[in-house]
Design a protein around this motif. Structure first.
Motif, PDB file in Angstrom:
ATOM      1  N   GLN A   1       0.817  -1.216   0.000  1.00 26.44           N
ATOM      2  CA  GLN A   1       0.000   0.000   0.000  1.00 26.44           C
ATOM      3  C   GLN A   1       0.856   1.274   0.000  1.00 26.44           C
ATOM      4  OE1 GLN A   1      -2.055   1.830   3.422  1.00 26.44           O
ATOM      5  NE2 GLN A   1      -3.983   1.355   2.378  1.00 26.44           N
TER       6      GLN A   1
ATOM      7  N   LYS B   1      -8.361   1.190  -0.812  1.00 20.17           N
ATOM      8  CA  LYS B   1      -9.014   1.052   0.498  1.00 20.17           C
ATOM      9  C   LYS B   1      -9.623   2.410   0.830  1.00 20.17           C
ATOM     10  CE  LYS B   1      -7.947  -0.253   5.297  1.00 20.17           C
ATOM     11  NZ  LYS B   1      -7.528   0.948   6.052  1.00 20.17           N
TER      12      LYS B   1
ATOM     13  N   ASN C   1     -14.081  -3.932   6.354  1.00 16.74           N
ATOM     14  CA  ASN C   1     -13.115  -3.659   7.422  1.00 16.74           C
ATOM     15  C   ASN C   1     -13.754  -2.857   8.555  1.00 16.74           C
ATOM     16  OD1 ASN C   1     -10.612  -1.151   7.814  1.00 16.74           O
ATOM     17  ND2 ASN C   1     -10.548  -3.147   8.790  1.00 16.74           N
TER      18      ASN C   1
HETATM   19  C1  LIG Z   1      -1.566   0.664  14.171  1.00 14.04           C
HETATM   20  C2  LIG Z   1      -2.425   0.973  12.994  1.00 14.04           C
HETATM   21  C3  LIG Z   1      -1.852   1.454  11.832  1.00 14.04           C
HETATM   22  C4  LIG Z   1      -2.644   1.713  10.715  1.00 14.04           C
HETATM   23  N1  LIG Z   1      -2.049   2.086   9.541  1.00 14.04           N
HETATM   24  C5  LIG Z   1      -2.787   2.103   8.396  1.00 14.04           C
HETATM   25  C6  LIG Z   1      -2.166   2.185   7.119  1.00 14.04           C
HETATM   26  O1  LIG Z   1      -0.941   2.216   7.009  1.00 14.04           O
HETATM   27  N2  LIG Z   1      -2.970   2.203   6.014  1.00 14.04           N
HETATM   28  C7  LIG Z   1      -4.334   2.106   6.094  1.00 14.04           C
HETATM   29  O2  LIG Z   1      -5.017   2.096   5.057  1.00 14.04           O
HETATM   30  N3  LIG Z   1      -4.936   2.010   7.287  1.00 14.04           N
HETATM   31  C8  LIG Z   1      -4.198   1.976   8.430  1.00 14.04           C
HETATM   32  N4  LIG Z   1      -4.811   1.754   9.628  1.00 14.04           N
HETATM   33  C9  LIG Z   1      -6.257   1.568   9.646  1.00 14.04           C
HETATM   34  C10 LIG Z   1      -6.590   0.081   9.529  1.00 14.04           C
HETATM   35  O3  LIG Z   1      -6.082  -0.487   8.347  1.00 14.04           O
HETATM   36  C11 LIG Z   1      -8.111  -0.154   9.596  1.00 14.04           C
HETATM   37  O4  LIG Z   1      -8.717   0.423   8.469  1.00 14.04           O
HETATM   38  C12 LIG Z   1      -8.752   0.439  10.839  1.00 14.04           C
HETATM   39  O5  LIG Z   1      -7.939   0.266  11.983  1.00 14.04           O
HETATM   40  C13 LIG Z   1     -10.107  -0.213  11.093  1.00 14.04           C
HETATM   41  O6  LIG Z   1      -9.976  -1.600  11.266  1.00 14.04           O
HETATM   42  P1  LIG Z   1     -10.105  -2.309  12.713  1.00 14.04           P
HETATM   43  O7  LIG Z   1     -11.449  -1.918  13.243  1.00 14.04           O
HETATM   44  O8  LIG Z   1      -9.964  -3.760  12.433  1.00 14.04           O
HETATM   45  O9  LIG Z   1      -8.988  -1.769  13.582  1.00 14.04           O
HETATM   46  C14 LIG Z   1      -4.049   1.523  10.767  1.00 14.04           C
HETATM   47  C15 LIG Z   1      -4.609   1.041  11.958  1.00 14.04           C
HETATM   48  C16 LIG Z   1      -3.830   0.760  13.055  1.00 14.04           C
HETATM   49  C17 LIG Z   1      -4.482   0.226  14.299  1.00 14.04           C
END
Ligand SMILES: Cc1cc2nc3c(=O)[nH]c(=O)nc-3n(C[C@H](O)[C@H](O)[C@H](O)COP(=O)(O)O)c2cc1C
Length: 417
Positions: free
Chosen positions: A83, A151, A214
């Motif tokens: 990504q 995304k 997600n």
């Molecule tokens: C530590 C961390 C780092 C993240 N970094 C990114 C990222 O690099 N790119 C991205 O699209 N989303 C990033 N996110 C968002 C997650 O991909 C995801 O969309 C969001 O946390 C919701 O999912 P969840 O409810 O399973 O946590 C990050 C989330 C967390 C917790």
């Protein structure tokens, strides 16, 4: 150069084995070592952390800090989607070209909600500029050897969200992942992801569209629930996976896989880190230790400062001492307790997000709940360990969780912008 033949979304999805469980892109947290571990526990597709396209394309040092010769390795690290965040089609293409032979697709980040993303105009702050998004995706679609994916976050307005998703697909995205939160849902305002709008988008996009959902995954059982409620092809998890890599284990109800003992998973993870070249896996180690051990450290608080002050650059022996300490403590727990009685995962009451709460002993990985007042955490777990008893009202909905790292880490990484 226009690519003559490359996979369409459905062809790609079939070619990579129709994955059902996906490790989300996570800055500093979905690096190689973590992906290898997660795959062992049921993750069928992984995303890299978001890489900054301009830095990746132009700075060797940045690239080396993010990517090693083993990333995208066909034996250990596939299927893999890389990504990027970007706001310049040419630069994005240059960056993507550098990895196109080491991954199955390249993803555009359209979800980062950070202030730094606003300043640098990328992530969710491209949501105001559909023409730019279109050209970023289209340029990859036309010129990359592998498919492009995206995304997205949602708007409050369902119709606008649908038009937006259609535009992203029209530009050439072959997979679409919908994170069911708006751009403003971050920090204290994170709230619950909206599966209903995810379902609405799914239902109104072409039937054959490869579609990932997600948000809100805490337990293995939530994966099926999410799939059924949204009709998605696969479910992506970020925080659920970080606190418990076993969240993806759905083959059976093996407690050791679904809620691994912290001593065992920590050892397994640590041994993987030692085999990973490059610096990304090392850099991410401390944060992973803290998350894997989250419930455990609420009880064995004495380990917290030790982990805290151990540098990620410290000799592996120092980290080995921590792993051993955890192993000793858990070993002692099993020797002292009548584990048959307490080491049981039981179903709790139905929570307002629709899933059921599980009582998991604190020496096993488990999801992270914040309490309503933000003071006490994992109190139900302590209760299981016989140390504390609290009302279930003290447990917040998952929506009360703060995605603090989700909000903070990209800032740290992208601050050069
Ligand atoms: C530590 C961390 C780092 C993240 N970094 C990114 C990222 O690099 N790119 C991205 O699209 N989303 C990033 N996110 C968002 C997650 O991909 C995801 O969309 C969001 O946390 C919701 O999912 P969840 O409810 O399973 O946590 C990050 C989330 C967390 C917790």
């Amino acid at each position: 150069m226009t690519v003559t033949k490359k996979y369409s979304g459905r062809e790609l999805y079939d070619a990579i084995g129709r994955p059902k469980t996906i490790v989300a892109p996570m800055v500093d947290q979905s690096e190689l070592a973590w992906r290898i571990l997660s795959r062992r526990y049921g993750a069928e597709l992984c995303y890299t952390p978001m890489f900054h396209a301009r830095l990746f394309a132009t700075e060797q040092k940045y690239r080396d800090s993010m990517w090693s010769e083993l990333d995208g390795d066909t034996e250990r690290d596939r299927p893999l989607i890389v990504q990027f965040c970007a706001n310049d089609p040419k630069i994005l293409l240059n960056a993507a070209k550098m990895v196109e032979n080491k991954c199955d697709a390249v993803d555009l980040n359209l979800g980062c909600p950070q202030g730094i993303a606003k300043k640098g105009k990328y992530g969710s702050f491209l949501m105001e500029d559909w023409d730019l998004i279109h050209s970023l995706i289209r340029n990859l679609h036309d010129n990359l050897n592998v498919p492009v994916t995206a995304k997205i976050r949602i708007y409050d307005d369902w119709e606008k969200s649908l038009k937006y998703a259609k535009m992203v697909l029209d530009a050439g995205a072959q997979f679409i992942t919908v994170h069911g939160r708006t751009r403003d849902m971050k920090g204290q305002a994170t709230g619950l992801a909206n599966w209903k709008i995810i379902k609405y988008l799914r239902d109104n996009l072409p039937e054959n569209q490869v579609f990932f959902a997600n948000g809100n995954i805490l337990y293995p059982a939530d994966l099926k629930r999410c799939e059924e409620e949204t009709s998605c092809d696969a479910v992506m998890s970020a925080e659920g996976n970080l606190y418990n890599p076993g969240v993806f284990w759905t083959k059976d109800n093996d407690v050791d896989k679904q809620f691994p003992r912290v001593d065992r998973i920590l050892r397994e993870y640590f041994e993987i880190v030692k085999t990973c070249p490059g610096v990304a896996s090392r850099h991410a180690m401390k944060a992973h230790f803290f998350k894997l051990l989250h419930a455990f450290l609420n009880v064995h608080k004495e380990l917290r400062p030790i982990i805290g002050k151990t540098s990620v650059h410290a000799h592996f022996d120092e980290w080995e001492n921590i792993v051993r300490k955890v192993e000793e403590i858990v070993e002692e727990i099993y020797q002292k307790s009548n584990i048959e009685e307490v080491d049981v995962i039981t179903e709790g009451e139905i929570q307002s997000w629709g899933g059921s709460y599980k009582e998991v002993p604190y020496w096993r990985c488990q999801p992270y709940f914040r309490t309503v007042d933000g003071q006490k955490q994992n109190t139900r777990v302590l209760k299981v360990a016989g140390q504390q008893d609290v009302s279930s009202d003290a447990i917040s909905r998952p929506g009360k969780r703060r995605h603090s790292l989700a909000e903070q880490e990209p800032v740290k990484k992208a601050k050069e912008e």
